[in-house]
Design a protein around this motif. Structure first.
Motif, PDB file in Angstrom:
ATOM      1  N   SER A 115       0.932  -0.940   0.081  1.00  0.00           N
ATOM      2  CA  SER A 115      -0.111   0.093   0.012  1.00  0.00           C
ATOM      3  C   SER A 115       0.822   1.222  -0.038  1.00  0.00           C
ATOM      4  N   ASN A 116       0.344   2.366  -0.597  1.00  0.00           N
ATOM      5  CA  ASN A 116       1.232   3.641  -0.791  1.00  0.00           C
ATOM      6  C   ASN A 116       0.397   4.581  -0.048  1.00  0.00           C
ATOM      7  N   GLN A 117       0.552   5.915  -0.486  1.00  0.00           N
ATOM      8  CA  GLN A 117      -0.111   7.087   0.157  1.00  0.00           C
ATOM      9  C   GLN A 117      -0.901   7.792  -1.148  1.00  0.00           C
ATOM     10  N   VAL A 118      -1.710   8.788  -0.674  1.00  0.00           N
ATOM     11  CA  VAL A 118      -2.307   9.581  -1.413  1.00  0.00           C
ATOM     12  C   VAL A 118      -2.145  11.155  -0.984  1.00  0.00           C
ATOM     13  N   ASP A 119      -2.148  11.936  -1.733  1.00  0.00           N
ATOM     14  CA  ASP A 119      -1.978  13.259  -1.429  1.00  0.00           C
ATOM     15  C   ASP A 119      -2.938  14.050  -1.627  1.00  0.00           C
ATOM     16  N   ILE A 120      -3.586  14.835  -0.932  1.00  0.00           N
ATOM     17  CA  ILE A 120      -4.967  15.457  -0.962  1.00  0.00           C
ATOM     18  C   ILE A 120      -4.767  16.988  -0.558  1.00  0.00           C
TER      19      ILE A 120
END
Length: 460
Positions: free
Chosen positions: A225-230
């Motif tokens: 799993s990776n990240q998400v930038d918002i």
């Protein structure tokens, strides 16, 4: 069925530089590159062409797909660094990663007719000034070509490579299978039939992240799993950041908020640039770019403020989380929402009447609205705190007429389990660039394509 030695799926930065390297080394290998978007000459966004005012959901999106990938219609900014933009150095080593990115820079400059400056943050006084206010400037060398010159460079790279590497555009790769009898991969497309090859290089970028995950699941390849930038895209008068952009051009500034200890960062700074909408798998988000030609420049500077989100068990699908937030913006505004910073902090919606009095002229036609109805409180509080922190080194950032476009989402594919040559456990299947989760920048994605192309030429 036509046979190849290597098939590259995706013509983004990794695919383009892999195809360049195959051509430059004049290999005897038969190579095919397939992309669902247009060739370079067909990549025209109808908004920029003046045909429409708002995103109409072109399929495929010319900003996101086609020769050069999402980087083609970007501002042509290449960050030569391992401090951000991915983890390529963890696979190929620190020194080799920098050498590969410097090679990419040399290639790009060789196709460029103008003179571009290589900026550096290492010798800037900005780092000291930022530290005094709990802001951290990350070291990097930055090459900026501008959207206009970046397009011309890629046009020349296409002309250089097209006679050595076969290329298919407007073609979707549906599936990949492995033939145990022939020991070849079978690549199935929507309307061009099937192709066989000894090696497959998946280079479909962020827009192909879901598809890559499906292929990895099919071959039992591990994903992490990776990240998400918002966040939002900030637009303000260029004078506010002029002392910074004239010095280092791209300032990657990181701040740890006092409220939540979250990390907020600036991203993709575009002096005298334009804000643009982009279509990622049917979801409209916001981005920015800048031209090198003064006649095409605006009076504004834009940049993203992004809050990184990493999730723990049991939740795994960070991209779905980011998509759900972007969908809220699309639901409320039919696309991108726009709000004055002064209206946001006062808890009121920006409307046409308030926007008519705004001293900052938006470069993207967007729907005035209320971002607090879209972006979760934690992320929004962190963005507001970051704006006030930036105001200390760039007075005017927290002006009431500073514009915020939402949402900006940076999707990252789940990290694919690969070795030092970006080969998966399934021998002969490689995953490169942003689609594999190891690179997040034009420089690193391009360097990744070069690295794998060289390895394949030496080991086939």
């Amino acid at each position: 069925m036509k046979n190849y030695d290597i098939i590259i799926v995706g013509a983004g930065a990794s695919g383009v530089f892999a195809s360049y390297e195959f051509t430059n080394k004049d290999t005897d290998l038969k190579v095919l590159m397939i992309d669902k978007g247009n060739s370079i000459e067909g990549r025209i966004c109808p908004i920029k062409a003046g045909k429409v005012e708002n995103c109409i959901g072109c399929n495929p999106c010319n900003i996101m797909n086609g020769y050069g990938g999402a980087g083609t219609l970007s501002d042509g900014k290449y960050n030569i660094t391992t401090n951000f933009g991915g983890d390529m150095h963890k696979f190929v080593g620190q020194d080799n990663a920098i050498k590969l990115m410097e090679y990419v820079d040399e290639v790009l400059c060789s196709f460029d007719e103008g003179e571009s400056k290589l900026f550096s943050t290492t010798k800037s006084d900005l780092k000291t000034i930022a530290l005094r206010h709990d802001l951290h400037l990350l070291d990097a060398k930055v090459r900026h070509f501008g959207t206009d010159r970046n397009m011309k460079i890629l046009e020349k790279m296409y002309e250089y490579s097209k006679n050595k590497v076969d290329m298919l555009f407007n073609t979707i790769v549906e599936d990949i299978d492995y033939d145990n009898d022939t020991k070849n991969y079978i690549v199935s497309t929507t309307d061009q039939g099937q192709f066989s090859c000894k090696k497959v290089v998946l280079a479909s970028g962020r827009s192909g992240s879901k598809w890559i995950s499906e292929i990895c699941d099919k071959f039992n390849i591990k994903l992490y799993s990776n990240q998400v930038d918002i966040g939002v895209r900030v637009e303000l008068p260029a004078e506010v950041f002029k002392h910074i952009t004239d010095d280092v051009y791209e300032s990657k500034i990181v701040y740890q908020t006092k409220g939540y200890n979250d990390l907020v960062r600036t991203f993709c700074m575009n002096p005298y640039g334009q804000v643009v909408a982009e279509n990622t798998n049917g979801i409209i988000t916001v981005n920015g770019h800048a031209y090198s030609n003064p006649k095409l420049q605006s009076e504004n500077t834009n940049f993203a403020l992004l809050v990184s989100n990493k999730f723990t068990e049991p939740f795994k699908d960070s991209n779905e989380y980011g998509e759900s937030i972007a969908k809220l913006s699309n639901m409320l505004g039919g696309g991108v929402l726009l709000q004055r910073f002064g209206d946001l902090v006062k808890g009121r919606r920006s409307d046409e009447r308030r926007m008519a009095k705004c001293f900052t002229n938006p470069t993207l036609k967007a729907i005035p609205g209320d971002l607090s109805l879209v972006i979760p409180k934690r992320q929004l509080d962190s963005i507001i705190e970051m704006i006030y922190a930036l105001d200390k080194i760039a007075p005017g950032t927290a002006n009431e007429d500073t514009l915020l476009y939402g949402v900006e989402v940076k999707f990252y594919n789940s990290k694919v389990d690969v070795n030092e040559n970006f080969e998966t456990d399934k021998k002969g299947l490689y995953v490169v660039g942003d689609g594999g989760g190891a690179t997040h920048s034009l420089s690193q994605a391009s360097a990744c394509g070069v690295h794998v192309a060289r390895y394949l030429m030496d080991n086939m």
